[in-house]
Design a protein around this motif. Structure first.
Motif, PDB file in Angstrom:
ATOM      1  N   HIS A  50       0.857  -1.186   0.000  1.00  0.00           N
ATOM      2  CA  HIS A  50       0.000   0.000   0.000  1.00  0.00           C
ATOM      3  C   HIS A  50       0.895   1.238   0.000  1.00  0.00           C
ATOM      4  CE1 HIS A  50      -3.573   2.276   2.126  1.00  0.00           C
ATOM      5  NE2 HIS A  50      -3.201   2.850   0.993  1.00  0.00           N
ATOM      6  N   VAL A  51       0.814   2.041  -1.062  1.00  0.00           N
ATOM      7  CA  VAL A  51       1.568   3.283  -1.166  1.00  0.00           C
ATOM      8  C   VAL A  51       0.631   4.447  -0.850  1.00  0.00           C
ATOM      9  CG1 VAL A  51       2.824   4.839  -2.702  1.00  0.00           C
ATOM     10  CG2 VAL A  51       3.169   2.366  -2.881  1.00  0.00           C
ATOM     11  N   ILE A  52       1.037   5.300   0.077  1.00  0.00           N
ATOM     12  CA  ILE A  52       0.285   6.508   0.415  1.00  0.00           C
ATOM     13  C   ILE A  52       1.104   7.701  -0.062  1.00  0.00           C
ATOM     14  CG2 ILE A  52      -0.690   7.900   2.281  1.00  0.00           C
ATOM     15  CD1 ILE A  52      -0.841   5.241   3.913  1.00  0.00           C
ATOM     16  N   ASP A  53       0.599   8.389  -1.071  1.00  0.00           N
ATOM     17  CA  ASP A  53       1.311   9.516  -1.672  1.00  0.00           C
ATOM     18  C   ASP A  53       0.690  10.810  -1.169  1.00  0.00           C
ATOM     19  OD1 ASP A  53       2.698  11.287  -3.195  1.00  0.00           O
ATOM     20  OD2 ASP A  53       2.085  10.498  -5.139  1.00  0.00           O
ATOM     21  N   PHE A  54       1.487  11.630  -0.487  1.00  0.00           N
ATOM     22  CA  PHE A  54       0.970  12.858   0.102  1.00  0.00           C
ATOM     23  C   PHE A  54       0.798  13.991  -0.907  1.00  0.00           C
ATOM     24  CE2 PHE A  54       2.476  11.892   4.697  1.00  0.00           C
ATOM     25  CZ  PHE A  54       1.288  11.235   4.933  1.00  0.00           C
ATOM     26  N   ASN A  55       1.179  13.780  -2.154  1.00  0.00           N
ATOM     27  CA  ASN A  55       0.986  14.809  -3.187  1.00  0.00           C
ATOM     28  C   ASN A  55       0.905  14.130  -4.543  1.00  0.00           C
ATOM     29  OD1 ASN A  55       0.743  17.425  -4.274  1.00  0.00           O
ATOM     30  ND2 ASN A  55       2.937  17.554  -4.651  1.00  0.00           N
TER      31      ASN A  55
END
Length: 531
Positions: free
Chosen positions: A232-237
């Motif tokens: 799971h990748v969480i990209d803040f932008n």
């Protein structure tokens, strides 16, 4: 399923919007129109082509459905909505109430016809002294003296070419000082997500800094995901999602088969209600389908990163989590001499609580969060002078990409110089200070390894100019120009995920996945299918 027309194509802008953006380009010193760099529009259309014939996520049976959840929507932020006049005009820097003759933008100045090279070199040195004297007067609160010194700076600029070098940078800083004195609110104007996307895209294309950030972070994420079945990748932008096609392809080629991949992308809500996050998710979903990677996407729309809460990200038990922050954390900092906690403290606390297997952080290697204005101005002057020098000598030239990329940098500079308090969001700090802050949050450093170093150098070989340099500093990487580091990349993890050197994978994002050309309008083509 219907075709998604990209909202950032020049063909989609209204006549007034085009005029406003043309003025923004003119403010950076370029006699070009937004319609000139045709490759930009073509590249954005290519990004959309895979979404042709798709009108919702559920209509693609092989894919896990995606969803977009909006938090802090503009309808809940009336003041914010009212401050945005249109998608484009809100990003342009308004004119001060009493501009100097001609126009307030410094780039209207032309070099003197009879100035010799020696004159220009001497003038360049004098420009630095005048700017420092002006900043000192501002620091002391002497607006009259500062204004007079800025006028002297503008007069001296007539003997210096403003097409490149110190002439261009001095003009930008003179304008920023003028705005700070006469119209500081102009520099604090909220920008439009649509224009932010355009500026970000062109900065990506014009120089290697964002590419370095993306591929270095991706390499760390790929190594952290080695052997994991659910990631799971969480990209803040999220922006255009330019970072993720290379990772998806690398995972598809992983020995033993790819894992099930989830990406959660955080981004601002659009004032017109356009669901840009969902569109990017559809494009990534089509790519994942084409390379047989099980994929799910979730969009979280929030006006500020500090508005995001961990429950919005829906992290599941058994997932290997990667959190990605590219040029975002510095926006959560506060004045260092204030006792009140800054938003960065709470965000890092809950990020650590997610127990990420990897946290990738890329930030400007600068010290623009000093409490004293004069110290901050001095640091910014030399930092951005080096950055502009790298753009010019490193091959960006006067392309359409470079024209808009300079607007991207000009807005940063203006915010650093003009704004105070909550209006100042460009609060860059050096790597050493980030290391202390991240360690205090309970995160442990992860060595980026030799693969990331080699790939960073491979990336730089695609750009002209011999001044770019990559250095390893305590397991982190910096990219700079000659002896000056300009951005830093580091990776971190929760305490129970500290990897041993024996478990480090040698898989590569660039060489391992055959993605050698990293231009965003080309890297998105995989196995003959465009994202």
């Amino acid at each position: 399923m219907g075709h998604y027309q990209h909202s950032h194509s020049p063909a989609d802008w209204s006549a007034s919007g085009v005029a406003d953006f043309d003025r923004l380009l003119a403010g950076a010193g370029y006699r070009v129109r937004s319609s000139d760099p045709q490759h930009l529009a073509q590249g954005l259309e290519q990004l959309d082509s895979a979404a042709a014939g798709a009108d919702d996520c559920e209509s693609s049976p092989p894919l896990i459905p995606c969803d977009t959840v909006h938090y802090n929507h503009p309808s809940d932020l009336t003041a914010w909505v009212d401050s945005i006049l249109s998608d484009l005009t809100s990003a342009a820097l308004p004119h001060p109430p009493h501009p100097p003759p001609a126009t307030w933008i410094a780039t209207v100045y032309s070099p003197g016809i009879h100035c010799t090279l020696e004159d220009q070199e001497d003038a360049g040195i004098r420009l630095i002294h005048l700017l420092m004297a002006s900043a000192t007067a501002v620091h002391r609160g002497d607006a009259g003296l500062a204004s007079a010194l800025i006028d002297d700076t503008r007069h001296l600029l007539t003997c210096v070419s403003n097409a490149f070098g110190m002439g261009k940078v001095a003009g930008y800083f003179a304008d920023a000082l003028y705005l700070r004195i006469f119209s500081p609110q102009s520099a604090a104007v909220l920008s439009s997500p649509a224009v932010d996307d355009i500026l970000y895209h062109n900065f990506y294309e014009a120089c290697p800094y964002l590419k370095f950030a993306h591929f270095t972070a991706n390499q760390a994420i790929l190594e952290a995901f080695d052997g994991e079945d659910r990631v799971h990748v969480i990209d803040f932008n999220l922006m255009h999602g330019l970072q993720w096609p290379a990772l998806i392809q690398a995972l598809a080629l992983r020995p033993g088969g790819p894992p099930a991949l989830r990406i959660t992308g955080v981004g601002p809500p659009y004032p017109d209600g356009r669901d840009n996050l969902r569109e990017v998710g559809l494009q990534l979903a089509n790519l994942a389908q084409s390379v047989k990677v099980r994929f799910a996407f979730r969009g979280v729309a929030a006006a500020r990163l500090s508005d995001v809460r961990p429950w919005m990200l829906q992290v599941a038990v058994g997932e290997a989590v990667a959190v990605n922050s590219i040029f975002q954390f510095h926006r959560l900092l506060g004045d260092p001499d204030e006792a009140a906690p800054a938003p960065i403290d709470s965000v890092l606390s809950w990020v650590a609580g997610l127990r990420p297997k990897i946290l990738t952080v890329v930030e400007q290697e600068a010290d623009h969060n000093r409490p004293g204005f004069l110290d901050r101005f001095t640091e910014a002057l030399f930092y951005y002078s080096t950055l502009f020098d790298s753009l010019e000598a490193g091959g960006a030239g006067v392309s359409g990409d470079a024209a808009v990329a300079e607007v991207y940098l000009q807005r940063e500079m203006c915010n650093v110089v003009c704004c105070e308090g909550s209006a100042r969001v460009e609060r860059h700090e050096p790597l050493a200070r980030w290391a202390v802050r991240l360690g205090r949050a309970g995160l442990k450093p992860v060595h980026l390894g030799s693969s990331a170093f080699k790939q960073a150098n491979m990336l730089l070989s695609l750009f002209s100019g011999e001044g770019y340099c990559v250095e390893e500093v305590d397991g982190c990487l910096t990219l700079g120009w000659h002896s000056r580091p300009l951005i830093s990349a580091s990776s971190w993890c929760s305490g129970d995920h500290v990897p041993s050197p024996e478990t480090m994978t040698t898989s590569c994002i660039l060489a391992g996945s055959n993605v050698i050309n990293v231009k965003s309008d080309e890297v998105n083509y995989v196995s003959g299918s465009a994202v």
